[in-house]
Design a protein around this motif. Structure first.
Motif, PDB file in Angstrom:
ATOM      1  N   LEU A 282       0.860  -1.085  -0.018  1.00 18.11           N
ATOM      2  CA  LEU A 282       0.103  -0.135   0.005  1.00 18.11           C
ATOM      3  C   LEU A 282       0.862   1.218  -0.121  1.00 18.11           C
ATOM      4  N   SER A 283       2.123   1.214   0.707  1.00 18.35           N
ATOM      5  CA  SER A 283       2.748   2.478   0.915  1.00 18.35           C
ATOM      6  C   SER A 283       3.688   2.796  -0.634  1.00 18.35           C
TER       7      SER A 283
ATOM      8  N   ARG B 206      -2.905  -0.681  -4.676  1.00 14.46           N
ATOM      9  CA  ARG B 206      -4.020  -0.657  -3.990  1.00 14.46           C
ATOM     10  C   ARG B 206      -4.836  -1.966  -3.866  1.00 14.46           C
ATOM     11  N   THR B 207      -4.943  -2.671  -5.135  1.00 12.46           N
ATOM     12  CA  THR B 207      -5.489  -4.182  -5.272  1.00 12.46           C
ATOM     13  C   THR B 207      -4.770  -5.010  -4.764  1.00 12.46           C
ATOM     14  N   ILE B 208      -5.243  -5.767  -3.668  1.00 14.06           N
ATOM     15  CA  ILE B 208      -4.618  -6.889  -3.032  1.00 14.06           C
ATOM     16  C   ILE B 208      -5.617  -8.090  -3.255  1.00 14.06           C
TER      17      ILE B 208
ATOM     18  N   ASP C  70      -7.090   2.632   2.344  1.00 13.79           N
ATOM     19  CA  ASP C  70      -6.941   2.600   0.872  1.00 13.79           C
ATOM     20  C   ASP C  70      -6.928   1.376   0.234  1.00 13.79           C
ATOM     21  N   ILE C  71      -6.979   0.288   1.000  1.00 12.67           N
ATOM     22  CA  ILE C  71      -6.838  -0.979   0.235  1.00 12.67           C
ATOM     23  C   ILE C  71      -8.153  -1.376  -0.639  1.00 12.67           C
ATOM     24  N   ARG C  72      -7.975  -2.170  -1.647  1.00 13.96           N
ATOM     25  CA  ARG C  72      -9.060  -2.598  -2.535  1.00 13.96           C
ATOM     26  C   ARG C  72      -8.883  -4.125  -2.376  1.00 13.96           C
TER      27      ARG C  72
END
Length: 239
Positions: free
Chosen positions: A156-157, A161-163, A190-192
């Motif tokens: 994320l850093s 964004r997409t995990i 902010d994670i997807r």
């Protein structure tokens, strides 16, 4: 929440593995394009494709089949499995893939995934495949030295964004997702998050929807009729 039917390609066929073991596979479609047409025709919004041969070998083994899928259906396709170079990323994007999923290479090479995140942004996702709390690599055969949550925070850093999170012990087992880990990951800013592994039916998908995850992948449950695309369509309308 988007529900993505999974199409895993091995030796040119659409199969499902149990716990990622390549010798423990069941063939559902001789031609994966037919699987893609079926799910798209029944209302799927997005398809999740895995090149199993590539995951184990590190080479792009099913580009032609995946390109045919992209041309055959009117919905976006994401692809993972053996993608370990920028050339591989470009090859898939040029063949119509909407999102490319990096797995082992992201775990093993922080410089590479940081550079690719800067270049390709939202067109990239990272697959975090875990045995317990440890990230696995190389077609799930090897364990890394990375714990799941710190590794996802790193991704994320750098702008990923997409995990796609998979609990390997549950994959293909119809035993339900790892909800405890899903909650931990979903709480990160902010994670997807796309949940993968263990979906046994519509109740699991409803539980994931309550967590407000971005997506969920279903494979064996869909292929064996434990959940239907009609149920999935109704679920998506409730969002």
């Amino acid at each position: 929440m988007i529900v993505l039917p999974a199409i895993d390609i091995q030796n040119g066929h659409a199969v499902r593995l149990r716990q990622g073991i390549k010798e423990d596979s069941t063939t559902y479609f001789k031609d994966p394009v037919e699987a893609a047409k079926k799910w798209a025709g029944e209302g799927a919004e997005y398809l999740h494709i895995v090149d199993l041969d590539g995951a184990f070998s590190g080479s792009l083994s099913n580009v032609d089949s995946i390109g045919r899928i992209c041309r055959a259906v009117p919905i976006p396709v994401e692809v993972g499995g053996g993608i370990r170079s920028e050339k591989a990323i470009k090859t898939y994007l040029e063949n119509g893939v909407s999102r490319v999923i990096i797995g082992s290479k992201a775990v093993e090479d922080a410089v590479f995934i940081t550079e690719m995140a800067g270049l390709y942004g939202h067109r990239l996702a990272v697959s975090v495949d875990a045995k317990g709390d440890v990230v696995a690599t190389r077609g799930w055969v090897d364990n890394s030295d990375k714990a799941v949550v710190p590794f996802v925070k790193f991704l994320l850093s750098i702008g990923i964004r997409t995990i796609v999170y998979t609990d390997i012990s549950r994959d293909g087992m119809l035993s339900g997702p790892n909800m405890e880990m899903m909650e931990k990951l979903q709480s990160l800013p902010d994670i997807r998050l796309i949940a993968s592994g263990g979906v046994s039916g519509i109740s699991d998908l409803k539980a994931l929807q309550k967590l407000n995850v971005y997506g969920a992948i279903t494979g064996k449950a869909l292929y064996e009729g434990k959940v239907t695309m009609e149920e999935i369509r109704k679920l998506s309308q409730e969002d």
